[in-house]
Write a protein that holds these residues in place. Sequence first.
Motif, mmCIF file in Angstrom:
data_model
loop_
_atom_site.group_PDB
_atom_site.id
_atom_site.type_symbol
_atom_site.label_atom_id
_atom_site.label_comp_id
_atom_site.label_asym_id
_atom_site.label_seq_id
_atom_site.Cartn_x
_atom_site.Cartn_y
_atom_site.Cartn_z
ATOM 1 N N ASP A 1 24.788 43.992 48.061
ATOM 2 C CA ASP A 1 24.613 45.299 47.439
ATOM 3 C C ASP A 1 24.866 45.212 45.932
ATOM 4 O O ASP A 1 25.233 44.162 45.396
ATOM 5 C CB ASP A 1 25.565 46.307 48.098
ATOM 6 C CG ASP A 1 25.177 47.747 47.830
ATOM 7 O OD1 ASP A 1 24.093 47.999 47.248
ATOM 8 O OD2 ASP A 1 25.959 48.654 48.194
ATOM 9 N N CYS A 2 24.702 46.330 45.261
ATOM 10 C CA CYS A 2 24.875 46.396 43.805
ATOM 11 C C CYS A 2 26.222 45.799 43.388
ATOM 12 O O CYS A 2 27.261 46.134 43.949
ATOM 13 C CB CYS A 2 24.803 47.851 43.356
ATOM 14 S SG CYS A 2 23.252 48.674 43.722
ATOM 15 N N GLY A 3 26.172 44.926 42.409
ATOM 16 C CA GLY A 3 27.392 44.330 41.877
ATOM 17 C C GLY A 3 27.922 43.138 42.621
ATOM 18 O O GLY A 3 28.836 42.441 42.148
ATOM 19 N N ASP A 4 27.366 42.847 43.799
ATOM 20 C CA ASP A 4 27.898 41.727 44.592
ATOM 21 C C ASP A 4 27.683 40.388 43.900
ATOM 22 O O ASP A 4 28.378 39.417 44.200
ATOM 23 C CB ASP A 4 27.262 41.710 45.990
ATOM 24 C CG ASP A 4 27.869 42.746 46.930
ATOM 25 O OD1 ASP A 4 28.819 43.422 46.499
ATOM 26 O OD2 ASP A 4 27.382 42.867 48.066
ATOM 27 N N GLU A 5 26.729 40.323 42.977
ATOM 28 C CA GLU A 5 26.508 39.068 42.248
ATOM 29 C C GLU A 5 27.706 38.687 41.394
ATOM 30 O O GLU A 5 27.870 37.527 41.006
ATOM 31 C CB GLU A 5 25.251 39.153 41.373
ATOM 32 C CG GLU A 5 25.285 40.220 40.288
ATOM 33 C CD GLU A 5 24.733 41.563 40.754
ATOM 34 O OE1 GLU A 5 24.185 42.270 39.897
ATOM 35 O OE2 GLU A 5 24.852 41.887 41.942
ATOM 36 N N TYR A 6 28.580 39.658 41.108
ATOM 37 C CA TYR A 6 29.785 39.379 40.308
ATOM 38 C C TYR A 6 30.992 39.051 41.187
ATOM 39 O O TYR A 6 32.079 38.831 40.666
ATOM 40 C CB TYR A 6 30.110 40.591 39.435
ATOM 41 C CG TYR A 6 29.030 40.889 38.417
ATOM 42 C CD1 TYR A 6 28.899 40.122 37.263
ATOM 43 C CD2 TYR A 6 28.123 41.927 38.623
ATOM 44 C CE1 TYR A 6 27.912 40.385 36.338
ATOM 45 C CE2 TYR A 6 27.114 42.198 37.695
ATOM 46 C CZ TYR A 6 27.029 41.423 36.561
ATOM 47 O OH TYR A 6 26.032 41.678 35.643
ATOM 48 N N ARG A 7 30.791 39.059 42.476
ATOM 49 C CA ARG A 7 31.941 38.856 43.382
ATOM 50 C C ARG A 7 31.630 37.802 44.437
ATOM 51 O O ARG A 7 32.067 37.909 45.568
ATOM 52 C CB ARG A 7 32.296 40.189 44.064
ATOM 53 C CG ARG A 7 32.664 41.280 43.059
ATOM 54 C CD ARG A 7 33.010 42.579 43.708
ATOM 55 N NE ARG A 7 33.360 43.573 42.721
ATOM 56 C CZ ARG A 7 32.491 44.402 42.149
ATOM 57 N NH1 ARG A 7 31.210 44.359 42.498
ATOM 58 N NH2 ARG A 7 32.880 45.269 41.259
ATOM 59 N N ARG A 8 30.862 36.786 44.078
ATOM 60 C CA ARG A 8 30.461 35.765 45.034
ATOM 61 C C ARG A 8 31.378 34.560 44.939
ATOM 62 O O ARG A 8 31.910 34.257 43.892
ATOM 63 C CB ARG A 8 29.011 35.345 44.796
ATOM 64 C CG ARG A 8 28.058 36.549 44.844
ATOM 65 C CD ARG A 8 26.656 36.190 44.461
ATOM 66 N NE ARG A 8 25.941 35.567 45.572
ATOM 67 C CZ ARG A 8 24.723 35.065 45.462
ATOM 68 N NH1 ARG A 8 24.108 35.072 44.311
ATOM 69 N NH2 ARG A 8 24.129 34.530 46.503
#
Length: 339
Positions: free
Chosen positions: A332-339
């Motif tokens: 979802d939105c923003g998950d690219e910063y929390r991988r």
Amino acid sequence: MKLTLKNTMYLAPDLKICRIINGMWQVSGAHGYIDKVKAIKSLGLYVDNGFITWDLADHYGPAEDFVKIFRELRINEKGTDSLKYVKFFTKWVPRPQKITKNIVEKAVDISRKRMGMETLDMLQFHWWDYQDKNYLKAIEFLDELRHEGRISTLGLTNFDTLHVKEILNMGIDIISNQVQYSLIDRRPEQLMVDLCEKKNIKLLVYGTLCGGLLSERYLDKPEPFGDQLYTASLYKYKNMIGLWGDWALFQELLRTLKEIAKKYNVTIPNVAVRYVLENIVVGGAIVGTRLGISEHIEENSKIFNFSLNQEDFELIDNVLRKSNDLLKIIGDCGDEYRR
């Protein structure tokens, strides 16, 4: 550009914004040298032409300092009323840590001092790790500072749908969430939009031009690599295109956008921004400004002169349905910063 209902909206009853928001990430140092004097002059040029809303952050290099200099010059030259509708939305992006009210107060007060503002127009909060629940304390303390008058409004940055809902359920008054949204990254349409409609939250969206890749400059051009991706934005969004599809499909999209642009006598970037603005939950699209280097004021003004019709959407969808589902690939939105 005269401000009209076509190019402005109210995020809150007393918060009018331009629907094209000037993004200041480009002064952070990741896009090359910025001349301070030229940058401040450019700030005034945008404002004088109706582009009255700015997006920045505590970590965007001297962005907050530029705001203070600009505001002081503006007040001296044109009086306090000249800033009545000029709004600056900053961000607080702390590293996960034990959060106390003192930590939150200190961060907010630093931004207030740097920007020369008694009350911040908006503080947009980002948190890196949902496993660390200190973000719940942080947003509570931010809301207290809002009630105390140090912050006018609260927004979120890169929060996913589940955690936006969690914060709303706490009774926190959130008016916006800043997320990536473009013809390449349409994840907000899949989950976030429904919540925003129900809870009257607006999206402030970035990445709409994919760092400039969604433009005539890359139409019918070979795929760029290495030092051809000479800014942080180009590198970031070229990788996003790689997840979305491939360069051949991207070229098909650019050709389709060019066909639509010709019909309205506008540009590919105009069509790309118009696409996201047609979504009813999008309050504004953040378009990066290379202050003192290049201006796109006249071009950006054209975005308000046309709307996309059903035929346009069908042409675009014929291409986009061939692409990969980024929700499945990234989350979802923003998950690219929390991988």
